[in-house]
Design a protein around this motif. Sequence first.
Motif, PDB file in Angstrom:
ATOM      1  N   LEU A  26       0.834  -1.201   0.000  1.00 14.68           N
ATOM      2  CA  LEU A  26       0.000   0.000   0.000  1.00 14.68           C
ATOM      3  C   LEU A  26       0.872   1.255   0.000  1.00 14.68           C
ATOM      4  CD1 LEU A  26      -2.737  -0.933   2.648  1.00 14.68           C
ATOM      5  CD2 LEU A  26      -2.823  -1.229   0.175  1.00 14.68           C
ATOM      6  N   GLY A  27       1.876   1.266   0.857  1.00 15.06           N
ATOM      7  CA  GLY A  27       2.760   2.418   0.914  1.00 15.06           C
ATOM      8  C   GLY A  27       3.696   2.507  -0.273  1.00 15.06           C
ATOM      9  N   PHE A  28       4.171   1.359  -0.734  1.00 16.78           N
ATOM     10  CA  PHE A  28       5.127   1.317  -1.846  1.00 16.78           C
ATOM     11  C   PHE A  28       4.515   1.898  -3.113  1.00 16.78           C
ATOM     12  CE2 PHE A  28       6.971  -0.862  -5.524  1.00 16.78           C
ATOM     13  CZ  PHE A  28       8.316  -0.613  -5.341  1.00 16.78           C
ATOM     14  N   VAL A  29       3.362   1.400  -3.505  1.00 17.35           N
ATOM     15  CA  VAL A  29       2.738   1.842  -4.753  1.00 17.35           C
ATOM     16  C   VAL A  29       2.234   3.273  -4.637  1.00 17.35           C
ATOM     17  CG1 VAL A  29       0.884   1.383  -6.412  1.00 17.35           C
ATOM     18  CG2 VAL A  29       2.118  -0.520  -5.365  1.00 17.35           C
ATOM     19  N   GLY A  30       1.726   3.641  -3.464  1.00 17.04           N
ATOM     20  CA  GLY A  30       1.163   4.971  -3.292  1.00 17.04           C
ATOM     21  C   GLY A  30       2.151   6.033  -2.861  1.00 17.04           C
ATOM     22  N   ASN A  31       3.426   5.626  -2.645  1.00 14.43           N
ATOM     23  CA  ASN A  31       4.463   6.569  -2.205  1.00 14.43           C
ATOM     24  C   ASN A  31       4.137   7.223  -0.872  1.00 14.43           C
ATOM     25  OD1 ASN A  31       6.622   6.619  -4.221  1.00 14.43           O
ATOM     26  ND2 ASN A  31       5.046   7.367  -5.619  1.00 14.43           N
ATOM     27  N   LEU A 105       7.830 -10.552  -2.984  1.00 17.01           N
ATOM     28  CA  LEU A 105       7.330  -9.181  -2.977  1.00 17.01           C
ATOM     29  C   LEU A 105       8.210  -8.276  -2.121  1.00 17.01           C
ATOM     30  CD1 LEU A 105       3.424  -9.129  -2.745  1.00 17.01           C
ATOM     31  CD2 LEU A 105       4.879  -8.168  -4.532  1.00 17.01           C
ATOM     32  N   LEU A 106       8.584  -8.751  -0.951  1.00 15.38           N
ATOM     33  CA  LEU A 106       9.446  -7.958  -0.077  1.00 15.38           C
ATOM     34  C   LEU A 106      10.811  -7.739  -0.720  1.00 15.38           C
ATOM     35  CD1 LEU A 106       8.533  -9.516   3.392  1.00 15.38           C
ATOM     36  CD2 LEU A 106       7.851  -7.273   2.498  1.00 15.38           C
ATOM     37  N   LEU A 107      11.319  -8.745  -1.426  1.00 14.93           N
ATOM     38  CA  LEU A 107      12.571  -8.579  -2.164  1.00 14.93           C
ATOM     39  C   LEU A 107      12.423  -7.514  -3.238  1.00 14.93           C
ATOM     40  CD1 LEU A 107      15.467  -9.541  -2.926  1.00 14.93           C
ATOM     41  CD2 LEU A 107      14.372 -11.220  -4.439  1.00 14.93           C
ATOM     42  N   LEU A 108      11.298  -7.529  -3.937  1.00 17.91           N
ATOM     43  CA  LEU A 108      11.045  -6.519  -4.968  1.00 17.91           C
ATOM     44  C   LEU A 108      11.027  -5.124  -4.355  1.00 17.91           C
ATOM     45  CD1 LEU A 108       8.468  -6.764  -7.836  1.00 17.91           C
ATOM     46  CD2 LEU A 108       8.595  -4.685  -6.468  1.00 17.91           C
ATOM     47  N   PHE A 109      10.324  -4.953  -3.253  1.00 18.16           N
ATOM     48  CA  PHE A 109      10.270  -3.635  -2.610  1.00 18.16           C
ATOM     49  C   PHE A 109      11.660  -3.174  -2.171  1.00 18.16           C
ATOM     50  CE2 PHE A 109       5.840  -5.091  -1.037  1.00 18.16           C
ATOM     51  CZ  PHE A 109       5.298  -4.816  -2.279  1.00 18.16           C
ATOM     52  N   TRP A 110      12.445  -4.113  -1.658  1.00 14.48           N
ATOM     53  CA  TRP A 110      13.770  -3.789  -1.123  1.00 14.48           C
ATOM     54  C   TRP A 110      14.745  -3.382  -2.230  1.00 14.48           C
ATOM     55  CZ3 TRP A 110      17.847  -7.970   0.056  1.00 14.48           C
ATOM     56  CH2 TRP A 110      18.991  -7.379   0.617  1.00 14.48           C
ATOM     57  N   GLN A 111      14.691  -4.110  -3.350  1.00 18.84           N
ATOM     58  CA  GLN A 111      15.678  -3.914  -4.405  1.00 18.84           C
ATOM     59  C   GLN A 111      15.179  -3.034  -5.557  1.00 18.84           C
ATOM     60  OE1 GLN A 111      18.916  -4.808  -4.470  1.00 18.84           O
ATOM     61  NE2 GLN A 111      18.620  -5.477  -2.350  1.00 18.84           N
ATOM     62  N   TRP A 112      13.978  -2.518  -5.453  1.00 18.88           N
ATOM     63  CA  TRP A 112      13.415  -1.697  -6.527  1.00 18.88           C
ATOM     64  C   TRP A 112      14.273  -0.463  -6.788  1.00 18.88           C
ATOM     65  CZ3 TRP A 112       9.700  -2.259 -10.086  1.00 18.88           C
ATOM     66  CH2 TRP A 112       9.236  -1.112 -10.752  1.00 18.88           C
ATOM     67  N   ARG A 113      14.478  -0.137  -8.079  1.00 21.21           N
ATOM     68  CA  ARG A 113      15.216   1.056  -8.480  1.00 21.21           C
ATOM     69  C   ARG A 113      14.232   2.094  -9.011  1.00 21.21           C
ATOM     70  NH1 ARG A 113      18.527  -2.930  -6.578  1.00 21.21           N
ATOM     71  NH2 ARG A 113      20.679  -2.769  -7.347  1.00 21.21           N
ATOM     72  N   PRO A 114      14.025   3.189  -8.293  1.00 18.36           N
ATOM     73  CA  PRO A 114      13.104   4.226  -8.780  1.00 18.36           C
ATOM     74  C   PRO A 114      13.607   4.871 -10.073  1.00 18.36           C
ATOM     75  CG  PRO A 114      13.581   4.514  -6.443  1.00 18.36           C
ATOM     76  CD  PRO A 114      14.561   3.512  -6.957  1.00 18.36           C
ATOM     77  N   ILE A 115      12.649   5.227 -10.925  1.00 21.10           N
ATOM     78  CA  ILE A 115      12.942   6.027 -12.128  1.00 21.10           C
ATOM     79  C   ILE A 115      12.009   7.230 -12.038  1.00 21.10           C
ATOM     80  CG2 ILE A 115      13.161   6.010 -14.645  1.00 21.10           C
ATOM     81  CD1 ILE A 115      13.084   2.955 -14.537  1.00 21.10           C
ATOM     82  N   PRO A 116      12.452   8.323 -11.443  1.00 20.66           N
ATOM     83  CA  PRO A 116      11.544   9.418 -11.078  1.00 20.66           C
ATOM     84  C   PRO A 116      11.147  10.363 -12.205  1.00 20.66           C
ATOM     85  CG  PRO A 116      13.779   9.911 -10.366  1.00 20.66           C
ATOM     86  CD  PRO A 116      13.821   8.528 -10.939  1.00 20.66           C
ATOM     87  N   THR A 117      11.528  10.067 -13.440  1.00 18.97           N
ATOM     88  CA  THR A 117      11.138  10.932 -14.558  1.00 18.97           C
ATOM     89  C   THR A 117       9.620  11.066 -14.615  1.00 18.97           C
ATOM     90  OG1 THR A 117      13.051  10.145 -15.809  1.00 18.97           O
ATOM     91  CG2 THR A 117      11.335  11.301 -17.044  1.00 18.97           C
ATOM     92  N   PRO A 118       9.074  12.291 -14.557  1.00 15.56           N
ATOM     93  CA  PRO A 118       7.609  12.452 -14.528  1.00 15.56           C
ATOM     94  C   PRO A 118       6.961  12.140 -15.880  1.00 15.56           C
ATOM     95  CG  PRO A 118       8.691  14.588 -14.568  1.00 15.56           C
ATOM     96  CD  PRO A 118       9.783  13.578 -14.420  1.00 15.56           C
ATOM     97  N   ILE A 119       5.828  11.464 -15.839  1.00 11.87           N
ATOM     98  CA  ILE A 119       5.014  11.191 -17.026  1.00 11.87           C
ATOM     99  C   ILE A 119       3.786  12.089 -17.013  1.00 11.87           C
ATOM    100  CG2 ILE A 119       3.739   9.454 -18.335  1.00 11.87           C
ATOM    101  CD1 ILE A 119       6.768   8.981 -18.226  1.00 11.87           C
ATOM    102  N   TRP A 120       3.104  12.121 -15.881  1.00 12.41           N
ATOM    103  CA  TRP A 120       2.030  13.106 -15.708  1.00 12.41           C
ATOM    104  C   TRP A 120       1.965  13.524 -14.242  1.00 12.41           C
ATOM    105  CZ3 TRP A 120      -0.622   8.184 -16.923  1.00 12.41           C
ATOM    106  CH2 TRP A 120      -1.269   7.611 -15.823  1.00 12.41           C
ATOM    107  N   GLN A 121       1.467  14.714 -14.039  1.00 10.94           N
ATOM    108  CA  GLN A 121       1.260  15.256 -12.696  1.00 10.94           C
ATOM    109  C   GLN A 121      -0.063  16.003 -12.682  1.00 10.94           C
ATOM    110  OE1 GLN A 121       4.836  17.631 -12.047  1.00 10.94           O
ATOM    111  NE2 GLN A 121       5.722  16.017 -10.783  1.00 10.94           N
ATOM    112  N   THR A 122      -0.859  15.752 -11.674  1.00  4.84           N
ATOM    113  CA  THR A 122      -2.155  16.420 -11.553  1.00  4.84           C
ATOM    114  C   THR A 122      -2.254  17.084 -10.194  1.00  4.84           C
ATOM    115  OG1 THR A 122      -3.215  14.438 -10.676  1.00  4.84           O
ATOM    116  CG2 THR A 122      -3.261  14.736 -13.072  1.00  4.84           C
TER     117      THR A 122
END
Length: 264
Positions: A26-31, A105-122
């Motif tokens: 919940l926190g991971f996907v929603g930041n 899933l926990l491994l994915l959350f731990w090792q995920w590499r963010p790509i913060p390039t914006p696609i849309w912002q509202t």
Amino acid sequence: MVSRVLILLYALVSYALFTVSFLYALGFVGNYVVPSSIDKSIDKLIDVGSPAHLSEAIVVNLLLMSLFAIQHSVMARPAFKQWSAKFLPAACQRSTYVLLSSLILLLLFWQWRPIPTPIWQTSGLAAWLLTGVHWLGWLIAFASTHMIDHFDLFGLRQAFLAWRGAEMPSQSFRTPLLYKIVRHPLMLGFLLAFWATPEMTAGHLLFALANTAYILIALRFEERDLIAEFGATYQQYRQRVPMLVPRLFMRRQTGDRRPVGESQ
């Protein structure tokens, strides 16, 4: 009795780990960042984390999601269940599936590499609406598990019956509540939660696209297994009810009173 108690404890641990991974999702996907004063180490979200080179981020993220998809799909197939039954008690099969899925899933959350390039912002009303749809998706996903059998889906019912020395009843076919308007409300809920965001980044888009592709492919295999298990009953259900997108107007039909549960 000792083995029955161990099976029950195993199921409870697996379910506890699922609960942790689901709440983190919940926190991971929603930041939704956890305050650093609580634990700085868990400030690792879909758009929050150490920067990485673009190619590294794409490769690592795709590998992590592929690992989850392979485990999730292979262990759900009847052939794997039959093979694993040779050395794994039937009451432990679902719990093992839940345990491994949660760990990956926990491994994915731990090792995920963010790509913060914006696609849309509202902002404003649009942002509030997207946030509302996002939480509606999580609510649909969670509620869908209870519309079938939440504790069966996550292995607790099997372990409890084994602890009592009772046999598992045969699976029936029914279509409660949301299952009357879409065949897979659990997956619909996940798609809404993944796509509805007021701030879409390249990393979040990669996550949403990859998981959408996986869901669409996995549902084909799942429905093939359901047809093999329930035959014409499920075929008729497929003809009446859409897979993921509810129809605005549907004829009232009678007949099927026998469930569909989401397979592993």
